[in-house]
Design a protein around this motif. Structure first.
Motif, PDB file in Angstrom:
ATOM      1  N   GLY A  66       0.849  -1.280  -0.084  1.00  0.00           N
ATOM      2  CA  GLY A  66       0.237   0.122   0.261  1.00  0.00           C
ATOM      3  C   GLY A  66       0.612   1.542   0.387  1.00  0.00           C
ATOM      4  N   HIS A  67       2.302   0.975  -0.197  1.00  0.00           N
ATOM      5  CA  HIS A  67       2.735   2.269   0.036  1.00  0.00           C
ATOM      6  C   HIS A  67       3.948   2.261  -1.358  1.00  0.00           C
ATOM      7  CE1 HIS A  67       4.167   5.447   2.071  1.00  0.00           C
ATOM      8  NE2 HIS A  67       3.602   5.239   2.987  1.00  0.00           N
ATOM      9  N   PRO A  68       3.626   2.619  -2.653  1.00  0.00           N
ATOM     10  CA  PRO A  68       4.378   1.436  -3.271  1.00  0.00           C
ATOM     11  C   PRO A  68       5.171   3.326  -4.233  1.00  0.00           C
ATOM     12  CG  PRO A  68       2.597   2.697  -3.923  1.00  0.00           C
ATOM     13  CD  PRO A  68       2.095   2.088  -3.245  1.00  0.00           C
ATOM     14  N   GLY A  69       4.743   3.774  -3.436  1.00  0.00           N
ATOM     15  CA  GLY A  69       6.592   5.798  -3.864  1.00  0.00           C
ATOM     16  C   GLY A  69       7.564   4.523  -2.736  1.00  0.00           C
ATOM     17  N   GLY A  70       7.288   4.077  -1.155  1.00  0.00           N
ATOM     18  CA  GLY A  70       8.198   3.634  -0.373  1.00  0.00           C
ATOM     19  C   GLY A  70       8.806   2.368  -0.743  1.00  0.00           C
ATOM     20  N   LEU A  71       8.009   0.899  -0.666  1.00  0.00           N
ATOM     21  CA  LEU A  71       8.077  -0.107  -0.394  1.00  0.00           C
ATOM     22  C   LEU A  71       8.532  -0.827  -1.569  1.00  0.00           C
ATOM     23  CD1 LEU A  71       6.145  -0.287   2.861  1.00  0.00           C
ATOM     24  CD2 LEU A  71       9.056   0.413   2.735  1.00  0.00           C
ATOM     25  N   LEU A  72       7.566  -0.244  -3.042  1.00  0.00           N
ATOM     26  CA  LEU A  72       7.774  -1.014  -4.237  1.00  0.00           C
ATOM     27  C   LEU A  72       8.650  -1.933  -4.473  1.00  0.00           C
ATOM     28  CD1 LEU A  72       5.899  -2.306  -6.243  1.00  0.00           C
ATOM     29  CD2 LEU A  72       6.942  -0.268  -7.891  1.00  0.00           C
ATOM     30  N   ASP A  73       9.774  -1.591  -4.362  1.00  0.00           N
ATOM     31  CA  ASP A  73      11.519  -2.222  -4.829  1.00  0.00           C
ATOM     32  C   ASP A  73      11.233  -3.243  -3.930  1.00  0.00           C
ATOM     33  OD1 ASP A  73      12.667  -2.119  -7.480  1.00  0.00           O
ATOM     34  OD2 ASP A  73      14.916  -1.519  -5.854  1.00  0.00           O
ATOM     35  N   VAL A  74      11.487  -2.792  -2.364  1.00  0.00           N
ATOM     36  CA  VAL A  74      11.504  -3.831  -1.153  1.00  0.00           C
ATOM     37  C   VAL A  74      10.900  -5.170  -1.872  1.00  0.00           C
ATOM     38  CG1 VAL A  74      11.852  -4.106   1.195  1.00  0.00           C
ATOM     39  CG2 VAL A  74      11.717  -2.241   0.191  1.00  0.00           C
ATOM     40  N   HIS A  75       9.934  -4.988  -1.954  1.00  0.00           N
ATOM     41  CA  HIS A  75       9.251  -6.347  -1.736  1.00  0.00           C
ATOM     42  C   HIS A  75       9.445  -6.978  -3.530  1.00  0.00           C
ATOM     43  CE1 HIS A  75       6.148  -5.220   1.172  1.00  0.00           C
ATOM     44  NE2 HIS A  75       5.711  -4.687   0.806  1.00  0.00           N
ATOM     45  N   ARG A  76       9.658  -5.707  -4.484  1.00  0.00           N
ATOM     46  CA  ARG A  76      10.107  -6.368  -5.545  1.00  0.00           C
ATOM     47  C   ARG A  76      11.658  -7.199  -5.844  1.00  0.00           C
ATOM     48  NH1 ARG A  76      14.416  -6.424  -8.664  1.00  0.00           N
ATOM     49  NH2 ARG A  76      15.152  -4.599  -7.776  1.00  0.00           N
ATOM     50  N   ALA A  77      12.427  -6.819  -5.310  1.00  0.00           N
ATOM     51  CA  ALA A  77      13.943  -7.810  -4.962  1.00  0.00           C
ATOM     52  C   ALA A  77      13.482  -8.667  -4.392  1.00  0.00           C
ATOM     53  CB  ALA A  77      14.788  -6.562  -3.632  1.00  0.00           C
ATOM     54  N   THR A  78      12.846  -8.405  -2.990  1.00  0.00           N
ATOM     55  CA  THR A  78      12.810 -10.097  -2.380  1.00  0.00           C
ATOM     56  C   THR A  78      11.919 -11.060  -3.195  1.00  0.00           C
ATOM     57  OG1 THR A  78      12.437  -8.376  -0.102  1.00  0.00           O
ATOM     58  CG2 THR A  78      11.875 -10.819  -0.364  1.00  0.00           C
ATOM     59  N   ALA A  79      10.911 -10.428  -3.925  1.00  0.00           N
ATOM     60  CA  ALA A  79      10.335 -11.502  -4.721  1.00  0.00           C
ATOM     61  C   ALA A  79      11.177 -11.950  -6.228  1.00  0.00           C
ATOM     62  CB  ALA A  79       8.871 -10.860  -5.592  1.00  0.00           C
ATOM     63  N   ALA A  80      12.123 -10.981  -6.614  1.00  0.00           N
ATOM     64  CA  ALA A  80      13.372 -11.398  -7.150  1.00  0.00           C
ATOM     65  C   ALA A  80      14.119 -13.083  -6.504  1.00  0.00           C
ATOM     66  CB  ALA A  80      13.771 -10.678  -7.459  1.00  0.00           C
ATOM     67  N   ALA A  81      14.571 -12.462  -5.710  1.00  0.00           N
ATOM     68  CA  ALA A  81      15.530 -13.751  -4.834  1.00  0.00           C
ATOM     69  C   ALA A  81      14.641 -14.385  -4.606  1.00  0.00           C
ATOM     70  CB  ALA A  81      16.072 -12.385  -3.624  1.00  0.00           C
ATOM     71  N   ARG A 108      -5.612   3.882  -9.389  1.00  0.00           N
ATOM     72  CA  ARG A 108      -6.485   4.514  -9.213  1.00  0.00           C
ATOM     73  C   ARG A 108      -6.019   5.314 -10.957  1.00  0.00           C
ATOM     74  NH1 ARG A 108      -8.664   5.403  -3.980  1.00  0.00           N
ATOM     75  NH2 ARG A 108      -9.940   6.853  -5.010  1.00  0.00           N
ATOM     76  N   GLY A 109      -6.506   5.715 -11.168  1.00  0.00           N
ATOM     77  CA  GLY A 109      -6.292   6.919 -12.159  1.00  0.00           C
ATOM     78  C   GLY A 109      -4.799   6.787 -12.932  1.00  0.00           C
ATOM     79  N   ALA A 110      -4.489   6.305 -13.173  1.00  0.00           N
ATOM     80  CA  ALA A 110      -2.710   5.682 -13.826  1.00  0.00           C
ATOM     81  C   ALA A 110      -2.552   5.990 -12.936  1.00  0.00           C
ATOM     82  CB  ALA A 110      -3.237   6.396 -15.382  1.00  0.00           C
ATOM     83  N   THR A 111      -2.404   5.996 -11.491  1.00  0.00           N
ATOM     84  CA  THR A 111      -1.427   6.367 -10.787  1.00  0.00           C
ATOM     85  C   THR A 111      -1.484   5.232  -9.527  1.00  0.00           C
ATOM     86  OG1 THR A 111      -2.068   8.397 -10.908  1.00  0.00           O
ATOM     87  CG2 THR A 111      -1.210   7.555  -8.881  1.00  0.00           C
ATOM     88  N   LEU A 112      -0.235   4.563  -9.135  1.00  0.00           N
ATOM     89  CA  LEU A 112      -0.060   2.954  -8.249  1.00  0.00           C
ATOM     90  C   LEU A 112      -0.696   3.963  -7.105  1.00  0.00           C
ATOM     91  CD1 LEU A 112       3.070   1.401  -8.517  1.00  0.00           C
ATOM     92  CD2 LEU A 112       0.266   1.301  -9.566  1.00  0.00           C
ATOM     93  N   TRP A 113      -1.126   3.776  -6.222  1.00  0.00           N
ATOM     94  CA  TRP A 113      -2.808   4.418  -5.189  1.00  0.00           C
ATOM     95  C   TRP A 113      -1.396   4.329  -3.959  1.00  0.00           C
ATOM     96  CZ3 TRP A 113      -5.275   8.007  -6.243  1.00  0.00           C
ATOM     97  CH2 TRP A 113      -6.168   8.885  -5.524  1.00  0.00           C
ATOM     98  N   HIS A 114      -1.114   4.887  -2.367  1.00  0.00           N
ATOM     99  CA  HIS A 114      -1.440   4.383  -1.182  1.00  0.00           C
ATOM    100  C   HIS A 114      -1.731   4.857  -1.010  1.00  0.00           C
ATOM    101  CE1 HIS A 114      -0.104   6.983   2.413  1.00  0.00           C
ATOM    102  NE2 HIS A 114       0.365   5.558   2.762  1.00  0.00           N
TER     103      HIS A 114
END
Length: 266
Positions: free
Chosen positions: A119-134, A167-173
Motif C-alpha cells: 500500500g506504499h508503492p512510493g517507498g516500498l515497491l522495490d523492497v518487495h520486488r527485490a525480495t520476490a526476485a530472490a 486509480r487514475g493511472a496512478t499507483l495508490w497509497h
C-alpha cells in the motif's frame, strides 16, 4: 543465483548506522502528535486504523497501545510526551528483519508460494520486488493474482511481482484491507490455493494475517495495528520503519541485509 540488487551487504552495525542517517529509523519524520492521534483513533474503534484486523475491544486503552509501540517499535514510552520528535529503535528494526529473514529462508527451503503486496508503492515497491526476485530464483512460486479485480474504486494490479492498487493511472497509497481481500477472494473463486506466505504492509498484511495466512509486514510508527497483531500472534512479524523516506534507494542496504540473512544471495 542472480542478485536482485547491486548493493553491498552491510554488517548489523553498518545497517543500524545507515537506518539512523537516512531516518528510516532513529529520529523519524513522523511527529509524535500524529503517532498519538493514530493510537487514540485505533483505541476508539476507528476501523481505518485497524488495517483489516479484528481487534475487538482488546485495545480500547490508548496507553496499552502506546506500551506495545514502545516495546515493539521503539517510540518514546513517556505518555506525557505529546508533541515533537518521536523515534523508531533501529535495533528493533534489525531484530525484526532477522525474524523476517528466518521466515523467508523457510519459504525458500520449502519452495513455498508467496504473495507480495504494498500500500506504499512510493517507498516500498522495490523492497518487495527485490525480495520476490530472490525467492523466485530459489524456486518459490510468486503468486500471480487474478485478473479484473477491483477494490476501493480502483483496480488491483500486479507490477513487478507486487500487488498494488491503481486509480487514475496512478499507483495508490492505501491502508485499506479491501485490495487484499479482493485477491484472496479471487483466488478462492478460481479454485486456486491461497499463498503459503504473504509479504506486505498496511491493510494488505493485516487482511492476510486476519484470514489466518502466514504474513509478515512493514509498518511505520503511526500504524500500530500490525504491531498489536504481532503481539497477539496474528501477524508473524511487524518490521518497524519509516515507510516513505526521501529516497526509496535508501532501503537498498536494508534489503541486501535481509536477503543475505535469509540465505538468498550468492
Amino acid at each position: 543465483m542472480p542478485k536482485p540488487i547491486e548493493t553491498p551487504v552491510p554488517s548489523r552495525a553498518e545497517l543500524i548506522d545507515h537506518l539512523v542517517r537516512t531516518r528510516i529509523a532513529g529520529q523519524v519524520a513522523t511527529p509524535r502528535e500524529n503517532n498519538l492521534s493514530h493510537y487514540r483513533k485505533l483505541a476508539n474503534g476507528d476501523r481505518h486504523y485497524w488495517l483489516g484486523l479484528e481487534l475487538g475491544d482488546r485495545w480500547a486503552d490508548e496507553q496499552d497501545v502506546l506500551a506495545v509501540m514502545a516495546e515493539r517499535c521503539g517510540v518514546v514510552d513517556d505518555a506525557e510526551h505529546r508533541f515533537g520528535q518521536d523515534t523508531i529503535d533501529p535495533e528493533l528494526t534489525v531484530d525484526a528483519l532477522d525474524r523476517v529473514a528466518a521466515r523467508l529462508h523457510k519459504a525458500a527451503l520449502d519452495r513455498q508460494s508467496v504473495l507480495f503486496a504494498t500500500g506504499h508503492p512510493g517507498g516500498l515497491l522495490d523492497v518487495h520486488r527485490a525480495t520476490a526476485a530472490a525467492l523466485r530464483a530459489t524456486g518459490c512460486e510468486i503468486v500471480v493474482i487474478p485478473r479484473g479485480l477491483t477494490a476501493d474504486e480502483g483496480s488491483v494490479w500486479q507490477f513487478a511481482d507486487v500487488a498494488v492498487l491503481e486509480r487514475g493511472a496512478t499507483l495508490w497509497h492505501t491502508h485499506s484491507p479491501e485490495p487484499m481481500a479482493a485477491i484472496l477472494d479471487g483466488l478462492a473463486a478460481e479454485g486456486r490455493p491461497l499463498p503459503e506466505l504473504v509479504v506486505a504492509d498496511h491493510g494488505w498484511a493485516g487482511c492476510a494475517a486476519q484470514r489466518g495466512l502466514d504474513a509478515v509486514g512493514y509498518a511505520d510508527c503511526n500504524d500500530p495495528a500490525l504491531f498489536l497483531a504481532e503481539a497477539e500472534g496474528t501477524l508473524q512479524v511487524a518490521v518497524p520503519l519509516d515507510d516513505h523516506v526521501r529516497d526509496p534507494r535508501f532501503y537498498d542496504p536494508m534489503v541486501s541485509y535481509l536477503l543475505s540473512a535469509a540465505g538468498l544471495l550468492p
